[in-house]
Design a protein around this motif. Structure first.
Motif, PDB file in Angstrom:
ATOM      1  N   LEU A 272       2.130 -34.371  46.465  1.00 54.86           N
ATOM      2  CA  LEU A 272       1.834 -35.440  45.557  1.00 54.86           C
ATOM      3  C   LEU A 272       0.750 -36.470  47.593  1.00 54.86           C
ATOM      4  CD1 LEU A 272       2.561 -36.543  42.223  1.00 54.86           C
ATOM      5  CD2 LEU A 272       0.229 -35.592  42.862  1.00 54.86           C
ATOM      6  N   GLN A 273      -0.247 -36.879  47.500  1.00 58.95           N
ATOM      7  CA  GLN A 273      -0.296 -37.274  48.542  1.00 58.95           C
ATOM      8  C   GLN A 273       0.522 -39.163  48.995  1.00 58.95           C
ATOM      9  OE1 GLN A 273      -4.385 -38.956  49.571  1.00 58.95           O
ATOM     10  NE2 GLN A 273      -4.019 -40.673  48.849  1.00 58.95           N
ATOM     11  N   ASP A 274       0.631 -39.756  47.770  1.00 58.07           N
ATOM     12  CA  ASP A 274       1.424 -40.325  47.282  1.00 58.07           C
ATOM     13  C   ASP A 274       2.568 -39.799  45.856  1.00 58.07           C
ATOM     14  OD1 ASP A 274      -0.389 -41.652  45.552  1.00 58.07           O
ATOM     15  OD2 ASP A 274      -2.138 -41.772  46.969  1.00 58.07           O
ATOM     16  N   VAL A 275       2.246 -40.892  44.802  1.00 59.00           N
ATOM     17  CA  VAL A 275       3.171 -40.728  43.646  1.00 59.00           C
ATOM     18  C   VAL A 275       1.869 -40.537  42.830  1.00 59.00           C
ATOM     19  CG1 VAL A 275       5.129 -42.033  44.200  1.00 59.00           C
ATOM     20  CG2 VAL A 275       3.404 -43.043  43.100  1.00 59.00           C
ATOM     21  N   PRO A 276       2.494 -40.293  41.284  1.00 64.82           N
ATOM     22  CA  PRO A 276       1.710 -39.880  40.374  1.00 64.82           C
ATOM     23  C   PRO A 276       1.111 -41.249  39.432  1.00 64.82           C
ATOM     24  CG  PRO A 276       3.753 -38.859  39.945  1.00 64.82           C
ATOM     25  CD  PRO A 276       3.684 -39.691  41.144  1.00 64.82           C
ATOM     26  N   PRO A 277      -0.201 -41.028  39.147  1.00 64.44           N
ATOM     27  CA  PRO A 277      -0.065 -41.646  38.035  1.00 64.44           C
ATOM     28  C   PRO A 277       0.252 -43.091  37.739  1.00 64.44           C
ATOM     29  CG  PRO A 277      -2.121 -39.641  38.032  1.00 64.44           C
ATOM     30  CD  PRO A 277      -0.578 -39.468  38.625  1.00 64.44           C
ATOM     31  N   GLU A 278       0.991 -42.278  36.335  1.00 60.06           N
ATOM     32  CA  GLU A 278       2.407 -43.151  36.220  1.00 60.06           C
ATOM     33  C   GLU A 278       2.424 -44.024  36.655  1.00 60.06           C
ATOM     34  OE1 GLU A 278       1.369 -39.885  36.286  1.00 60.06           O
ATOM     35  OE2 GLU A 278       3.482 -38.251  35.563  1.00 60.06           O
ATOM     36  N   MET A 279       2.967 -43.350  38.359  1.00 63.06           N
ATOM     37  CA  MET A 279       4.049 -44.333  38.765  1.00 63.06           C
ATOM     38  C   MET A 279       3.229 -45.484  40.233  1.00 63.06           C
ATOM     39  SD  MET A 279       6.574 -41.262  40.048  1.00 63.06           S
ATOM     40  CE  MET A 279       8.402 -42.743  39.882  1.00 63.06           C
ATOM     41  N   GLY A 280       1.545 -45.480  39.611  1.00 64.51           N
ATOM     42  CA  GLY A 280       1.377 -46.316  40.473  1.00 64.51           C
ATOM     43  C   GLY A 280       0.315 -45.896  41.577  1.00 64.51           C
ATOM     44  N   GLY A 281       0.454 -44.449  41.698  1.00 61.51           N
ATOM     45  CA  GLY A 281      -0.138 -43.611  42.385  1.00 61.51           C
ATOM     46  C   GLY A 281      -1.548 -43.201  42.734  1.00 61.51           C
ATOM     47  N   THR A 282      -2.384 -42.542  43.162  1.00 60.06           N
ATOM     48  CA  THR A 282      -3.626 -42.284  43.181  1.00 60.06           C
ATOM     49  C   THR A 282      -3.580 -40.508  42.368  1.00 60.06           C
ATOM     50  OG1 THR A 282      -3.169 -40.876  45.466  1.00 60.06           O
ATOM     51  CG2 THR A 282      -4.387 -42.816  45.391  1.00 60.06           C
TER      52      THR A 282
ATOM     53  N   PRO B  91      23.040 -29.515  39.844  1.00 60.17           N
ATOM     54  CA  PRO B  91      21.585 -27.942  39.842  1.00 60.17           C
ATOM     55  C   PRO B  91      20.769 -28.882  40.097  1.00 60.17           C
ATOM     56  CG  PRO B  91      22.092 -27.815  37.142  1.00 60.17           C
ATOM     57  CD  PRO B  91      23.155 -29.345  38.041  1.00 60.17           C
ATOM     58  N   PHE B  92      20.058 -28.184  41.058  1.00 61.14           N
ATOM     59  CA  PHE B  92      19.106 -29.511  41.816  1.00 61.14           C
ATOM     60  C   PHE B  92      17.952 -28.551  41.423  1.00 61.14           C
ATOM     61  CE2 PHE B  92      16.158 -30.401  45.639  1.00 61.14           C
ATOM     62  CZ  PHE B  92      15.950 -31.505  44.793  1.00 61.14           C
ATOM     63  N   LYS B  93      16.539 -28.764  41.036  1.00 58.80           N
ATOM     64  CA  LYS B  93      15.452 -28.596  40.197  1.00 58.80           C
ATOM     65  C   LYS B  93      14.463 -28.864  40.862  1.00 58.80           C
ATOM     66  CE  LYS B  93      17.577 -25.034  36.492  1.00 58.80           C
ATOM     67  NZ  LYS B  93      18.911 -25.849  36.839  1.00 58.80           N
ATOM     68  N   PRO B  94      14.117 -28.577  42.116  1.00 62.88           N
ATOM     69  CA  PRO B  94      12.733 -29.720  42.489  1.00 62.88           C
ATOM     70  C   PRO B  94      11.557 -29.133  41.761  1.00 62.88           C
ATOM     71  CG  PRO B  94      13.088 -28.207  43.971  1.00 62.88           C
ATOM     72  CD  PRO B  94      14.408 -28.117  43.289  1.00 62.88           C
ATOM     73  N   ALA B  95      10.494 -30.574  41.648  1.00 65.01           N
ATOM     74  CA  ALA B  95       8.948 -30.085  40.212  1.00 65.01           C
ATOM     75  C   ALA B  95       7.833 -30.502  41.261  1.00 65.01           C
ATOM     76  CB  ALA B  95       9.703 -30.593  39.219  1.00 65.01           C
ATOM     77  N   VAL B  96       8.177 -31.531  42.284  1.00 66.41           N
ATOM     78  CA  VAL B  96       7.102 -32.401  42.908  1.00 66.41           C
ATOM     79  C   VAL B  96       7.751 -32.684  44.482  1.00 66.41           C
ATOM     80  CG1 VAL B  96       7.838 -34.272  42.010  1.00 66.41           C
ATOM     81  CG2 VAL B  96       5.157 -33.485  42.694  1.00 66.41           C
ATOM     82  N   HIS B  97       6.738 -32.664  45.099  1.00 67.77           N
ATOM     83  CA  HIS B  97       6.874 -33.293  46.241  1.00 67.77           C
ATOM     84  C   HIS B  97       5.873 -35.116  46.730  1.00 67.77           C
ATOM     85  CE1 HIS B  97       8.232 -30.084  49.177  1.00 67.77           C
ATOM     86  NE2 HIS B  97       8.205 -29.260  47.968  1.00 67.77           N
ATOM     87  N   VAL B  98       6.737 -35.897  46.533  1.00 68.60           N
ATOM     88  CA  VAL B  98       5.589 -37.102  46.877  1.00 68.60           C
ATOM     89  C   VAL B  98       5.738 -37.545  47.996  1.00 68.60           C
ATOM     90  CG1 VAL B  98       6.206 -37.531  44.027  1.00 68.60           C
ATOM     91  CG2 VAL B  98       7.880 -38.559  46.762  1.00 68.60           C
ATOM     92  N   ASN B  99       4.490 -38.270  48.966  1.00 75.55           N
ATOM     93  CA  ASN B  99       4.279 -38.793  49.590  1.00 75.55           C
ATOM     94  C   ASN B  99       4.604 -38.348  50.412  1.00 75.55           C
ATOM     95  OD1 ASN B  99       4.444 -42.079  48.470  1.00 75.55           O
ATOM     96  ND2 ASN B  99       6.561 -41.573  48.411  1.00 75.55           N
ATOM     97  N   TYR B 100       3.086 -36.703  50.418  1.00 71.29           N
ATOM     98  CA  TYR B 100       3.403 -36.194  51.257  1.00 71.29           C
ATOM     99  C   TYR B 100       2.456 -36.029  52.232  1.00 71.29           C
ATOM    100  CZ  TYR B 100       3.763 -30.599  52.824  1.00 71.29           C
ATOM    101  OH  TYR B 100       4.311 -30.096  53.005  1.00 71.29           O
ATOM    102  N   GLN B 101       1.484 -37.575  52.281  1.00 73.43           N
ATOM    103  CA  GLN B 101       1.139 -37.624  53.330  1.00 73.43           C
ATOM    104  C   GLN B 101       0.972 -38.226  54.134  1.00 73.43           C
ATOM    105  OE1 GLN B 101      -1.840 -41.114  51.973  1.00 73.43           O
ATOM    106  NE2 GLN B 101      -0.073 -42.607  51.259  1.00 73.43           N
TER     107      GLN B 101
ATOM    108  N   MET C 242      -3.861 -33.922  45.070  1.00 74.13           N
ATOM    109  CA  MET C 242      -3.181 -33.242  45.776  1.00 74.13           C
ATOM    110  C   MET C 242      -3.314 -33.364  47.242  1.00 74.13           C
ATOM    111  SD  MET C 242      -1.271 -31.789  43.042  1.00 74.13           S
ATOM    112  CE  MET C 242      -1.410 -30.416  43.620  1.00 74.13           C
ATOM    113  N   LEU C 243      -2.977 -32.624  47.890  1.00 75.34           N
ATOM    114  CA  LEU C 243      -2.486 -31.927  49.464  1.00 75.34           C
ATOM    115  C   LEU C 243      -2.296 -31.064  50.141  1.00 75.34           C
ATOM    116  CD1 LEU C 243      -0.828 -34.996  51.401  1.00 75.34           C
ATOM    117  CD2 LEU C 243      -3.883 -34.894  50.396  1.00 75.34           C
TER     118      LEU C 243
END
Ligand SMILES: [Zn+2]
Ligand SMILES: [Zn+2]
Length: 156
Positions: free
Chosen positions: A140-150, A117-127, A153-154
């Motif tokens: 998210l423009q890139d990835v969450p801060p805890e994964m090394g991103g900025t 049951p795929f339940k998406p919560a977020v889009h990453v690397n949307y830029q 939000m876009l």
């Protein structure tokens, strides 16, 4: 990564519910148990190029949640970068999952575990998107801060 002889889709062990998946030809069968850490869509160029699709629907798991049920010796690996080890079936070329050692997580492509049951919560690397998706989820423009991103939000 744990290799097991067999698992059943109705398995309700301490791992919780198990879902089966396989490559395009079925030579490689995998299973995931429990719950993923996060699910969503990645729009990055690497995901698009590797998947030959406009977006990658991902489910990220702790490696111990993933089991190779059959065909472990039939799994090929390609890593363009040290961050992503992409796994595929040597017989059919069908894609299976991507290991991200730096994050300690493995992306089992949602399409591979069709019954999950795929339940998406977020889009990453949307830029980098080539397919805008107005579904109301955070972009998210890139990835969450805890994964090394900025964490930036876009708009959709
Ligand atoms: Zn295959
Ligand atoms: Zn990606």
């Amino acid at each position: 990564m744990e290799v097991v002889d067999h698992l059943h889709s109705t398995d309700h062990t301490h791992h919780g519910t198990t879902y089966q998946g396989s490559c395009f030809c079925g030579a490689v069968q995998i299973a995931v148990s429990g719950a993923p850490v996060v699910m969503g869509y990645c729009h990055c160029e690497s995901c698009r190029s590797w998947s030959a699709g406009p977006v990658n629907a991902f489910t990220l798991w702790k490696p111990e949640a993933i089991h190779i049920v059959r065909g472990a010796d039939n799994i090929g690996t390609f890593n363009k970068t040290p961050t992503s080890y992409r796994k595929w079936c040597k017989t059919c070329g069908g894609h299976l999952y991507t290991e991200h050692p730096g994050w300690g997580l493995t992306d089992v492509y949602a399409a591979v575990i069709a019954d999950f049951p795929f339940k998406p919560a977020v889009h990453v690397n949307y830029q980098e998107t080539r397919l805008r998706m107005a579904d109301g989820l955070p972009k998210l423009q890139d990835v969450p801060p805890e994964m090394g991103g900025t964490g930036v939000m876009l708009p959709e």
